[in-house]
Design an enzyme around this catalytic site. Structure first.
Site, mmCIF file in Angstrom:
data_model
loop_
_atom_site.group_PDB
_atom_site.id
_atom_site.type_symbol
_atom_site.label_atom_id
_atom_site.label_comp_id
_atom_site.label_asym_id
_atom_site.label_seq_id
_atom_site.Cartn_x
_atom_site.Cartn_y
_atom_site.Cartn_z
ATOM 1 N N LEU A 49 -4.299 -5.558 -4.787
ATOM 2 C CA LEU A 49 -3.189 -4.606 -4.752
ATOM 3 C C LEU A 49 -1.928 -5.212 -4.124
ATOM 4 O O LEU A 49 -1.967 -5.732 -3.019
ATOM 5 C CB LEU A 49 -3.612 -3.368 -3.943
ATOM 6 C CG LEU A 49 -2.580 -2.247 -3.864
ATOM 7 C CD1 LEU A 49 -2.306 -1.655 -5.230
ATOM 8 C CD2 LEU A 49 -3.035 -1.177 -2.891
ATOM 9 N N ASP A 50 -0.821 -5.120 -4.830
ATOM 10 C CA ASP A 50 0.496 -5.549 -4.328
ATOM 11 C C ASP A 50 0.536 -7.027 -3.965
ATOM 12 O O ASP A 50 1.361 -7.454 -3.160
ATOM 13 C CB ASP A 50 0.934 -4.701 -3.110
ATOM 14 C CG ASP A 50 1.123 -3.234 -3.465
ATOM 15 O OD1 ASP A 50 1.425 -2.956 -4.639
ATOM 16 O OD2 ASP A 50 0.971 -2.379 -2.589
ATOM 17 N N GLU A 51 -0.342 -7.816 -4.553
ATOM 18 C CA GLU A 51 -0.361 -9.241 -4.229
ATOM 19 C C GLU A 51 -0.048 -10.131 -5.421
ATOM 20 O O GLU A 51 -0.153 -11.356 -5.336
ATOM 21 C CB GLU A 51 -1.711 -9.620 -3.608
ATOM 22 C CG GLU A 51 -1.929 -8.897 -2.298
ATOM 23 C CD GLU A 51 -2.926 -9.572 -1.387
ATOM 24 O OE1 GLU A 51 -3.675 -10.460 -1.847
ATOM 25 O OE2 GLU A 51 -2.944 -9.194 -0.192
ATOM 26 N N GLY A 82 0.802 -1.218 0.000
ATOM 27 C CA GLY A 82 0.000 0.000 0.000
ATOM 28 C C GLY A 82 0.835 1.267 0.000
ATOM 29 O O GLY A 82 1.978 1.266 -0.449
ATOM 30 N N ARG A 137 4.043 -17.122 -0.563
ATOM 31 C CA ARG A 137 4.019 -15.788 -1.180
ATOM 32 C C ARG A 137 5.018 -15.682 -2.325
ATOM 33 O O ARG A 137 4.976 -14.744 -3.119
ATOM 34 C CB ARG A 137 4.307 -14.717 -0.107
ATOM 35 C CG ARG A 137 4.199 -13.281 -0.588
ATOM 36 C CD ARG A 137 2.793 -12.968 -1.055
ATOM 37 N NE ARG A 137 2.672 -11.662 -1.712
ATOM 38 C CZ ARG A 137 2.833 -11.498 -3.020
ATOM 39 N NH1 ARG A 137 3.119 -12.522 -3.801
ATOM 40 N NH2 ARG A 137 2.693 -10.309 -3.557
#
Lengths: 294, 294, 294, 294
Positions: free
Chosen positions: C234-236, C208, D218
């Site tokens: 977002l950002d994943e 974020g 991740r």
């Protein structure tokens, strides 16, 4: 690293090199496929400068339906036809490693702890020191320690004793864990590709003695360590692994020595691990170090 | 880095060195305190090998109640009494930097972009090339470009022209941004401590020509770059900054050259920045590089 | 990196993935061998967690005796039989890359310089900004610049214009070079696997906004950057490349922002390069990034 | 690192913090100069965000002409006048460190080896485990081992026993060397600033349990470790040191765990060393970690 070393080293690894030639990967992978092997990991390197090709093939052991003798004989025939240099490594042969030390203990401790913890897939049946200082460390890990002092005059004799101990113990790999003696060409030639040394500098900078003091005088901003196979020429063997750590003007030689230990430790351990996992092929003065695989 | 360079460079920086002596920090900090200055950053280094002491003192400009001449005269008197070597740097003097280049563009582009973006607290009033290749880059950033070709025979003459250009432009710092000529001792002596070079290797490894090719042949696992002040002896000046990047057997010389560019760029930029922020003191063959401060 | 991009990207690259199955490497390498191709680089990855197999095969173009249509049709038949997911990439198709920017110029400059220097094997036919600030940079490199301002209300409309521009320009890859807008799921879904973003933090830390300020507040000792494919969340998206740089308590947020730029630049460039060299396969939330090859 | 730990820790260290105020460095350095002390190392940090000032002053012991009580009383009076927070550390008080462990041995071994080798300037008079597994390691280094098992129900009782043992042994610092229990706020509050934990991830990424498995899922390209002071909020204490190591898609969770050990070891050791050398000041959620000095 798993608790048991068996899962770290694939059941069967072939290391192959040859002049680059079309279809080599296809022919070799077909060879194993036809015999029912599953390829767990295959990595290939074609060197554009030397025009040589290097292969590491890791195989699932469930495929081994014939005897080892049959398999290696059959592969030998293919290798002859294609003019390959090769070696086969079976995981159920636990490699035997000897450690040579002098007085500095940090690399010795590091390798023994990793071994004790099951990180290094090997046995360590003996430690040889040219000084008695590290015998208590060997004792704490219950590894037999042999003290073989050496002078310039007695070096041939002492190296003969080392050689005899190594052979008697069926040693596969000799690790110079800060062994502060220069080995003779006679000795290194007999153990080519089977001696790993840690040099406390980023080679080719600071070859030879007192590298940290010279690093201080030169005012470098990083210090390093280099693990390499030992050849007759001092500090000129094929490099396996290197790393560095940042230092500043605040670090006097004693501080560089202390900071450097952490790099020496980890660089030597990585090199020994890569060797034990059959991930290294020597290519003249250079090494091909294949990936860890999955 | 702040948008304006003024906040990056403290208003007033004193760099001091001397033989180590008791009470030096107290006397110097009292000197400034008595004159109403606030010390924004003070860093001290006492070298245990050379027994010398180095100090960087950054001062708040609001304290400057007397004229510069008075301040430097008063400090000069103290310095004489204590036998200090020192220099004072006022932030409102924007330093003037000349870039010397040949054909490789990556370091030139990098410095120009940082300068354009306000990262480098300096002016760049001229670029000199011994080849015309990079004139378009200079033009794109609207910096005057001078092409001064050089042969072995014309080197003294060409260096005289460079020297004249530098003096005419009141240059404070000369950056060799991959300038592939060896400067004569005559030239380097005149600009001692004011020429920064980037060498495309981790010095003292691979001094001299074609370092990436030699790194390939030696089979190193890291390649590096070194920024240093230039002295008469090639690649032997005091090192300001170094860094390395990991490579593998897969990287042929052309690949090393490409990968190395990223290290050269950033190492040179960090060295130039440290110089412009008055964070470097030369101590014989070594440098003290003070922290960025807050 | 060679002067011409053709030597950096192999003539023909196949990227393949499937459920792990015995003999896959043998069958695929035989397929190419039988058609007269020489395998320049082969790398295989068998994921032990997902039980999937990933392959990158780079081929010598001299082997292409049949037409492309015949080759891809034949491989398609094999792929259907083996249930493979695959793609083929011919080097003579120069990929077309669009850059999206806002106000920060460092990543834009960096990519343009690399492209200008022949490091990036692609064309860059357009730059889109939601602010006009970077038009002069685009002009300096003679790349058409389109300013498409956006507000919350006009986002669907603006994204439609971006999409139209990308399609009209036959764009293969979209690079968000510090484009400070969140793209809608509608847009990212249409360009899945073809948008690379640079996030100015070491994900998953500091997802974020304002990551450097949050890094300062948390007191981290390293800051990083992450290049990833963009997905709706977002950002994943799947991470392609990350790196970090050491900072200290002396670095206030503005200093972190400045230092971070160097990491952002190089991380984004490495990710774009890996994509252009067809070295990446997406595996769910993860990426397989194959080696550079020789 | 010197052979004897006494030379690593200066004879006398003052750590000071206060609101930023003019003349502080001058007044404090004059205080020591007037009493005949030589300042061996002085480092100052003025935080521009919090407007606080931090100082570390290392003094030569030859200057100690008055008693400790007189010195600290006199400094206390100055500190009151200037509203300073401060502490004084005399090197002849050897700090006493307790290690808390569970089953993982790598950090325990690492600290014990460093201590044995004289790298860590401290005594280690006891090791506490909530499992008996590591008692043999403690025995090998001849350190008393206490096994204090714990369940959710018995935690207050077990922590009371730990607290009693720590007090009985006059412990200065508690190191959680992979102690896999969450301490209660009651316990951490009593030992504020005196408990160091190693978390096996790059905080704030992957707080909490099983960080390596989550790092695998991740798909991060670097894994890290974080040493921090323990506060009541889990994994949120002030960070002392962090580092990372590169991993690839080839590294399954077990491989990440193995590779991560080397980072955990060295990050924890650096943090403990900095603490023992009185180089750390806590500033809210952040730490100031001063340099090693010369």
């Amino acid at each position: 690293m798993p608790a048991s070393s068996s899962s770290a080293v694939p059941a069967l690894v072939f290391l192959v090199q040859s002049a680059d030639q079309p279809g080599l990967v296809a022919r070799i992978s077909s060879f194993f496929h036809e015999r029912g092997f599953n390829i767990v990991h295959l990595e290939q390197h074609a060197d554009p400068v030397s025009s040589r090709l290097f292969l590491r093939i890791a195989l699932d052991q469930r495929g081994l339906r014939s005897s080892r003798a049959e398999l290696t004989e059959a592969f030998g025939a293919l290798a002859d036809a294609l003019d390959l240099t090769w070696s086969a490594h079976f995981a159920d042969h636990t490699q035997r490693v000897a450690l040579l030390v002098t007085k500095a203990s940090h690399c010795l401790y590091d390798l023994l702890v990793r071994w004790k913890e099951g990180e290094l897939p090997c046995d360590i049946p003996l430690i040889i020191g040219n000084h008695p200082d590290l015998e208590p460390v060997a004792n704490a890990f219950r590894v037999p320690f042999h003290c073989l002092p050496v002078t310039k005059a007695t070096k041939p004799q002492q190296e003969a004793e080392i050689d005899a101990l190594l052979r008697k113990n069926h040693i596969d790999l000799v690790v110079l864990a800060r062994y502060m003696q220069i080995l003779t060409a006679d000795f290194t030639d007999r153990w080519t590709g089977r001696i790993i040394n840690i040099h406390h500098a980023f080679l080719p900078a600071f070859q030879g003695a007192r590298p940290y003091h010279r690093a201080y005088e030169r005012g470098v901003k990083l210090i390093g360590a280099t693990a390499h196979y030992v050849i007759a020429a001092l500090d000129e063997g094929p490099i396996i692994e290197q790393d560095v750590v940042r230092v500043t003007h605040e670090d006097a030689p004693q501080s560089l020595i202390r900071i450097g230990r952490d790099v020496e430790r980890v660089v030597l351990a990585r090199a020994v691990q890569a060797h034990l996992e059959h991930r290294i092929v020597v290519d003249g003065h250079r090494t091909v170090v294949f990936g860890r695989g999955s």
